[in-house]
Design a protein around this motif. Sequence first.
Motif, PDB file in Angstrom:
ATOM      1  N   GLY A 178      -2.329   3.961  -4.083  1.00 21.32           N
ATOM      2  CA  GLY A 178      -2.164   2.827  -4.977  1.00 21.32           C
ATOM      3  C   GLY A 178      -1.235   3.071  -6.151  1.00 21.32           C
ATOM      4  O   GLY A 178      -1.298   2.343  -7.144  1.00 21.32           O
ATOM      5  N   SER A 231      -5.562   2.443  -0.473  1.00 20.85           N
ATOM      6  CA  SER A 231      -4.434   2.683   0.432  1.00 20.85           C
ATOM      7  C   SER A 231      -4.771   3.695   1.536  1.00 20.85           C
ATOM      8  O   SER A 231      -5.881   3.712   2.056  1.00 20.85           O
ATOM      9  CB  SER A 231      -3.205   3.093  -0.384  1.00 20.85           C
ATOM     10  N   TYR A 234       0.843  -1.194   0.000  1.00 30.13           N
ATOM     11  CA  TYR A 234       0.000   0.000   0.000  1.00 30.13           C
ATOM     12  C   TYR A 234       0.875   1.238   0.000  1.00 30.13           C
ATOM     13  O   TYR A 234       2.093   1.186   0.187  1.00 30.13           O
ATOM     14  CB  TYR A 234      -0.962  -0.004   1.182  1.00 30.13           C
ATOM     15  N   TYR A 266      -3.113  -2.699  -2.408  1.00 25.93           N
ATOM     16  CA  TYR A 266      -4.306  -2.141  -1.768  1.00 25.93           C
ATOM     17  C   TYR A 266      -4.605  -0.836  -2.491  1.00 25.93           C
ATOM     18  O   TYR A 266      -3.921   0.162  -2.315  1.00 25.93           O
ATOM     19  CB  TYR A 266      -4.036  -1.934  -0.281  1.00 25.93           C
TER      20      TYR A 266
END
Length: 294
Positions: free
Chosen positions: A255, A279, A251, A276
Motif C-alpha cells: 500500500g 496489497s 495495489y 488496496y
Amino acid sequence: MTAPVRYAHPEAIVDTQWLADHLRDPALRVFDCTTYLHYETGTGRPYRVESGRRDYEQGHIPGSAFLDLQGELSDQASPFNFMMPAADDLAARFAARGVGAGTRVVLYARGNPQWATRVWWMLRAIGFDEAAILDGGFDTWRAEGRPVETGETRYPAATLVVRPRPGLFVGKEEVRAAIGDPGVCILNALAPDLHRGDNPRYGRPGRIPGSVNVPALSLVDAATRALGPPEAVAAAFAAAGAAPSQRILVYCGGGIAATLDAFLLHQLGYRDVAVYDASMSEWAKDETLPIERG
C-alpha cells in the motif's frame, strides 16, 4: 490542436523554491516521511522496515519534523505493515504532531516520493486537503545546495476535525469482487518482474488476475526523483488501459507504491481511485484468493 495535459491539482505539488520562500510561514508544517525497505530472502518476510529518522537527524530541511510511518501512523495491531488506522485514531496522531485547522502541510522523502504520497493519501482519506508533496523531495533540495539543519522540530499540537472519505482505501473483498468487472481497472504499481510472477517476494508469485501494470518508479525521474511530466504520466496510464470513466483500484506490495500511482491519477483528474491497503502482502499469502502469472 490538442490541449496540453496538466495536473488538475497543482496546489498539492510544490517545488523547492516555493518551499524555501515559505519556510518562515508560521502556519506551515513540513515533514520528512522517509522510510527504507531492506529486501530479504529466507526470513519469511518480504522486507525489513527501517525508519528514516537517523538520516533526518543527520540533516533535514530547516524547520521540518519527522513522521515515522510504520511506528507512528500505522495500525500496530495489524499483521501487515503500514496499514491505515481508524480515521479518528489517525487524526489524533496527526493533530498531536501539529496538523490541523489553519495549517498547510508539505511532505517530502528521500530516494522515493512514495513515502510522501502515502502520508498525503492518508490525510486525504480523513478529510484534510491542505497538504502537498515536495516535488523532487530531499534529493532535489540537497542537489540544489539548499540549507539543512540537524535540530529536531516539534510543532505545537493542533485540532483536526475528521471528515472521512471511506472509498479511498479498500480491502481484499472489494478487489476480488472487481475481477472481471469492465467498470473497474485493477492496477499494479509494483515492478514488472513482480507483476509477471518472476519474483516470489510476497509469497505466491504473480498478480491479481486481470490487473495491469504501471510501475510507480516509472512515473518518477530516476535522477532527480521529480514527478514525471503530465503528458508522459497520462500516456502511461492510458497505455495500460486505465480509463477515467472506471473505478481504479491500485495495489502494490504493502500500500505504499500504490499511493504514488493513486496520487498521480488524482492529479490527472481520475475521480474514483482507491488503494488496496494490504496489497500483495495479504493477497499472495491467502490461498483462497486467485493469482495469475505470465
